[in-house]
Scaffold this active site. Structure first.
Site, PDB file in Angstrom:
ATOM      1  CG  ASP A 115      -2.188   1.025   1.384  1.00  0.00           C
ATOM      2  OD1 ASP A 115      -2.483   0.919   0.917  1.00  0.00           O
ATOM      3  OD2 ASP A 115      -1.106   2.267   1.773  1.00  0.00           O
TER       4      ASP A 115
ATOM      5  CG  HIS B 138       4.023  16.727 -16.292  1.00  0.00           C
ATOM      6  ND1 HIS B 138       4.289  18.655 -16.528  1.00  0.00           N
ATOM      7  CD2 HIS B 138       2.880  16.388 -17.407  1.00  0.00           C
ATOM      8  CE1 HIS B 138       2.900  18.683 -16.137  1.00  0.00           C
ATOM      9  NE2 HIS B 138       1.910  17.619 -16.702  1.00  0.00           N
TER      10      HIS B 138
ATOM     11  CG  ASP C 163      -0.833  19.902 -15.460  1.00  0.00           C
ATOM     12  OD1 ASP C 163      -0.327  18.707 -15.106  1.00  0.00           O
ATOM     13  OD2 ASP C 163      -0.971  20.706 -16.166  1.00  0.00           O
TER      14      ASP C 163
ATOM     15  CD  GLU D 182       2.868  17.634 -19.641  1.00  0.00           C
ATOM     16  OE1 GLU D 182       1.736  17.672 -20.534  1.00  0.00           O
ATOM     17  OE2 GLU D 182       2.679  18.608 -19.534  1.00  0.00           O
TER      18      GLU D 182
ATOM     19  CG  HIS E  74      -2.464  24.474 -17.551  1.00  0.00           C
ATOM     20  ND1 HIS E  74      -2.489  24.336 -19.039  1.00  0.00           N
ATOM     21  CD2 HIS E  74      -2.156  23.514 -16.895  1.00  0.00           C
ATOM     22  CE1 HIS E  74      -1.678  23.180 -19.087  1.00  0.00           C
ATOM     23  NE2 HIS E  74      -1.592  22.650 -18.345  1.00  0.00           N
TER      24      HIS E  74
HETATM   25  N1  TRP Z   1      -0.920  17.096 -20.243  1.00  0.00           N
HETATM   26  C1  TRP Z   1      -1.783  17.680 -20.009  1.00  0.00           C
HETATM   27  C2  TRP Z   1      -1.276  18.951 -19.558  1.00  0.00           C
HETATM   28  O1  TRP Z   1       0.160  18.720 -18.569  1.00  0.00           O
HETATM   29  C3  TRP Z   1      -3.163  17.511 -19.561  1.00  0.00           C
HETATM   30  C4  TRP Z   1      -3.544  17.152 -19.680  1.00  0.00           C
HETATM   31  C5  TRP Z   1      -5.123  16.737 -21.332  1.00  0.00           C
HETATM   32  C6  TRP Z   1      -4.083  15.401 -19.965  1.00  0.00           C
HETATM   33  N2  TRP Z   1      -5.592  15.624 -21.542  1.00  0.00           N
HETATM   34  C7  TRP Z   1      -4.615  14.987 -20.362  1.00  0.00           C
HETATM   35  C8  TRP Z   1      -2.907  14.197 -19.234  1.00  0.00           C
HETATM   36  C9  TRP Z   1      -4.976  13.666 -20.971  1.00  0.00           C
HETATM   37  C10 TRP Z   1      -2.775  12.915 -19.326  1.00  0.00           C
HETATM   38  C11 TRP Z   1      -4.093  12.458 -19.864  1.00  0.00           C
HETATM   39  O2  TRP Z   1      -1.628  20.366 -20.106  1.00  0.00           O
HETATM   40 ZN    ZN Z   2       0.004  20.827 -17.889  1.00  0.00          ZN
END
Ligand code: TRP
Ligand code: ZN
Length: 333
Positions: free
Chosen positions: A59, A141, A153, A187, A303
């Protein structure tokens, strides 16, 4: 990547005498593997060292994952509010992750590249051992956008991959395959770091990759449970895990090709991953099966400056961290 299977061990000598030599020779006995060895805690009665790969991932403590998120939040606060490519908060994030991995016994390296007029860095961490021709990777990322700290994110993916790597070290797991973990730079500039890694990987190293697992946004505050439908075997490992929890999943469609698995997929590497949703709206049907708020984005702070430690659903982060570890164990044993 073998299918999940019971490990076979022959009976010890005492059992041969007691149970009949012929039977023992012809019928290997499937036994459950021991749980992973815990760090030594002064016990003089620890079992001897004959190691069998554990069947079950441990876990992943979500409190540990969240502690990494708090560190990312502090790093952003101390560096102008973000952890973006080319900014000091990115390098500080990378140094934090690297410090944990080095202390745990990983072999780490920083891969440098240029993008958008700045210097970018990938962090690659290898767990010593395993078959060099069967390499399973998991990555996330580590950069944020410049408008905020980037905690969902992609602090969430970064922290869960880190904690899984640390769990590998804590358990002393020695899988059949070689394990490699990665944190990608830039990324948000267009998948730059992961593309740089794949395009600079010697052909033989690329051919050695058995799979790449990607984790980008796995703790969205109004979460969905999305599984990438790329490699079917990897997809099945994640779907089976969630089926075992009784949590329905859907195929990930919001961002096909929009994260760091894209370069691996283009290079012919089997890929998979998890995602809890970005700016798309949760439907009434999705809210009925997952909870949360219909008619609202999976991540309203996507974002934005409000992507802070408050912008994380702990249940989603916990489940996805455990699913990540489960996939790493299952696909490498
Ligand atoms: N990779 C995108 C970002 O970092 C976010 C994202 C949008 C995403 N759709 C996705 C990530 C689907 C993984 C799968 O802005
Ligand atoms: Zn992003």
């Amino acid at each position: 990547m073998p299918l999940r299977r019971a490990r076979l061990r022959s009976r010890p000598a005492a059992a041969l005498l007691a149970g009949g030599l012929l039977t023992a020779l012809l019928v290997p006995v499937a036994v459950a593997a021991e749980p992973a060895a815990q760090p030594a805690s002064g016990s003089a009665t620890a079992a001897p060292a004959a190691r069998v790969a554990p069947e079950q991932a441990p876990d992943i403590p979500v409190a540990n994952v969240k502690a990494h998120l708090s560190q990312f939040q502090s790093i952003a606060a101390a560096n102008g509010g973000n952890r973006a490519h080319g900014r000091p908060g990115y390098r500080a994030s990378l140094d934090y992750v690297k410090g944990k991995l080095d202390a745990a016994g990983f072999t780490t390296r920083i891969q440098q590249f240029s993008a958008g007029g700045g210097t970018g860095y990938n962090l690659i961490a290898d767990w010593p051992g395993g078959d060099a021709n069967q390499v399973l990777m998991a990555g996330a990322h580590l950069d944020s956008v410049s408008s905020g700290a980037g905690i969902n994110d992609n602090g969430t993916g970064s922290a869960a991959v880190l904690e899984t790597a640390l769990a590998v070290a804590r358990s002393g797991y020695q899988p059949r395959e070689h394990l490699r973990f990665a944190w990608w730079g830039a990324e948000e500039l267009g998948l730059v770091g992961s593309r740089y890694y794949v395009s600079n990987l010697p052909a033989a190293d690329r051919a050695a990759l058995s799979g790449y697992l990607n984790f980008d946004m796995i703790g969205s505050p109004n979460p969905g449970y999305f599984v990438y439908d790329d490699d079917p075997q990897i997809e099945k490992v994640f779907k089976d895990y969630y089926a075992g929890l009784g949590v329905p999943t859907e195929i990930e469609t919001e961002g096909d090709g929009r994260s760091d698995h894209a370069a691996f997929k283009s290079a012919g590497v089997p890929v998979g991953g998890l995602f809890t949703g970005a700016s798309r709206t949760k439907s009434a049907a999705q809210a009925a099966k997952w909870g949360g708020t219909a008619g609202q984005a999976f991540d309203r702070c996507y974002h934005s400056s409000c992507d802070t430690t408050s912008n994380v659903n702990d249940t989603a982060l916990n489940r996805n961290s455990d699913a990540l570890a489960h996939a790493v164990w299952t696909l490498s044993e």
